[in-house]
Design an enzyme around this catalytic site. Structure first.
Site, short mmCIF file in Angstrom:
data_model
loop_
_atom_site.label_atom_id
_atom_site.label_comp_id
_atom_site.label_asym_id
_atom_site.label_seq_id
_atom_site.Cartn_x
_atom_site.Cartn_y
_atom_site.Cartn_z
N ASP A 90 -15.78 10.14 6.29
CA ASP A 90 -14.68 9.22 6.03
C ASP A 90 -13.65 9.72 6.69
O ASP A 90 -13.27 11.02 6.89
CB ASP A 90 -14.39 8.70 4.90
CG ASP A 90 -13.59 7.37 4.54
OD1 ASP A 90 -14.56 6.44 4.27
OD2 ASP A 90 -12.60 7.44 4.61
N ARG B 91 0.74 -1.25 0.05
CA ARG B 91 -0.10 -0.06 0.03
C ARG B 91 0.85 1.22 0.06
O ARG B 91 0.51 2.43 -0.41
CB ARG B 91 -0.89 -0.03 1.19
CG ARG B 91 -2.01 -1.16 1.03
CD ARG B 91 -3.21 -0.83 0.40
NE ARG B 91 -4.43 -1.77 0.47
CZ ARG B 91 -5.37 -1.46 1.45
NH1 ARG B 91 -5.31 -0.58 2.10
NH2 ARG B 91 -6.25 -2.74 1.38
#
Length: 281
Positions: free
Chosen positions: A141, A34
Site C-alpha cells: 500500500d 480528512r
C-alpha cells in the site's frame, strides 16, 4: 469549511506528485474533512494553520500524513465475494495443476489497505490448497499508516463484523484485549511493504495472482497505463489479475485480455489465454 483555493491546489499538487491521485475541483470539503484530525494530531489550531506551516517549512513527515489521510482505505473481509469464489472454484484448480512440481503459489494484494484482503486470501488458501502446498502473500500500500496496521494484524470488533464469518473468526483469530489478532500460523504466510504502484517497482519474484481492485479508478489514463504495465512485469505468464468491478484494461493496455471467471471476470496477458477459454469484449 473554509479551505481556500490556494490551500486546495497545494494539497492536490502534493497528492498528485506523491500518489498520482487526482483531486478534482469540488473535493475541497473532502480534503478539509480528512485533514482536520491530522491538524489536531500535530497541534495546529486549524487545517489552514497546518497547511500554512507546511508551505512555509516543508516537513516530510507531515506531508506523508496528508497523503495517508487522502488515500482511500475502504476495505472489508472477502470484499465483493465473487473474486474469491472465482479464485476457489476456477482459478485455483488450474494453478494447482500447473504448479504440481513446485507446489507453491504467490499472491499480491497490491493495494492492501489495513490488511483485510491479504488475510482473506490467506484464510481461503488455508482451506482450499491441498496438503503439502505452500503459499506466500505480499500486501502493499502507499500509506505508511495502513502498512503498520496491516502488519500488526489486529482488528476492532467493528472491522471484524464487516464480512468475516463467525467460523473463520474462531479458527484464525485470537483475542487481544478489545481487538482480535490474526493467529501466527496464518500471519507467517503474509508480508507487507510500502509501494507506490506508479513508480518503478523493486525486484520481486513473479506472482500467480494479483489483486488490484478499486485502485485504477483514482488515476488518469496515463497513470492507469503505467500501473498496468508495472503489474504486467510482475505477473507470471499464466497468472491472473483481478480488478474492481468498475475497472478494466480495455482501451488502456492491450497486453491484457478479459476472461470470464465464474460470475465475474479476471485478466491475463494475451499470450496466456488458451483456445477454448471464454473471453469478454
Amino acid at each position: 469549511m473554509t479551505l481556500s483555493q490556494q490551500d486546495f491546489s497545494f494539497v492536490a499538487g502534493m497528492v498528485r506528485r506523491e500518489a498520482s491521485i487526482v483531486l478534482a475541483p469540488g473535493k475541497e470539503y473532502l480534503v478539509e474533512a480528512r485533514l482536520i484530525p491530522v491538524a489536531r494530531q500535530v497541534g495546529a489550531a486549524s487545517v489552514t494553520e497546518f497547511l500554512a506551516n507546511i508551505q512555509r517549512r516543508p516537513d516530510p513527515t507531515h506531508q506523508r500524513m496528508i497523503v495517508d489521510a487522502l488515500t482511500t482505505n475502504e476495505t472489508s473481509w472477502f470484499r465483493d465475494r465473487e473474486p474469491f469464489t472465482a479464485l476457489t472454484e476456477q482459478l485455483l484448480p488450474e494453478l494447482i495443476s500447473a504448479r504440481a512440481t513446485s507446489r507453491k503459489l504467490r499472491f499480491w494484494s497490491a493495494a492492501c489497505s489495513s490488511g483485510q484482503e491479504p488475510y482473506s486470501l490467506a484464510i481461503l488458501l488455508q482451506q482450499a490448497l491441498p496438503a503439502g502446498w505452500n503459499y506466500e502473500i505480499v500486501g502493499s500500500d502507499i500509506s505508511t499508516e495502513m502498512i503498520k496496521r496491516a502488519e500488526a494484524g489486529e482488528f476492532s470488533q467493528v472491522e471484524i463484523n464487516r464480512g468475516l464469518p463467525a467460523a473463520q473468526l474462531v479458527h484464525y483469530f485470537e483475542r487481544a484485549g478489545a481487538h482480535w489478532r490474526i493467529v501466527p500460523s496464518l500471519r507467517r504466510n503474509v508480508s507487507f511493504t510500502r509501494l507506490n504502484l506508479t513508480a518503478p517497482l523493486p525486484p520481486m519474484p513473479a506472482f500467480d495472482i494479483v489483486f488490484l481492485r478499486n485502485v485504477l479508478i483514482y488515476f488518469d489514463v496515463d497513470t492507469k497505463r503505467t500501473v498496468l504495465r508495472n503489474i504486467g512485469r510482475m505477473l507470471r505468464p499464466d497468472g491472473w489479475l483481478f480488478l474492481g468491478a468498475a475497472e478494466t484494461t480495455i482501451g488502456i493496455d492491450d497486453n491484457y485480455e478479459r476472461v470470464v471467471a465464474g460470475r465475474t471476470s479476471a485478466y491475463r496477458l494475451k499470450s496466456a489465454v488458451p483456445a477454448g477459454i471464454a473471453r469478454k469484449g
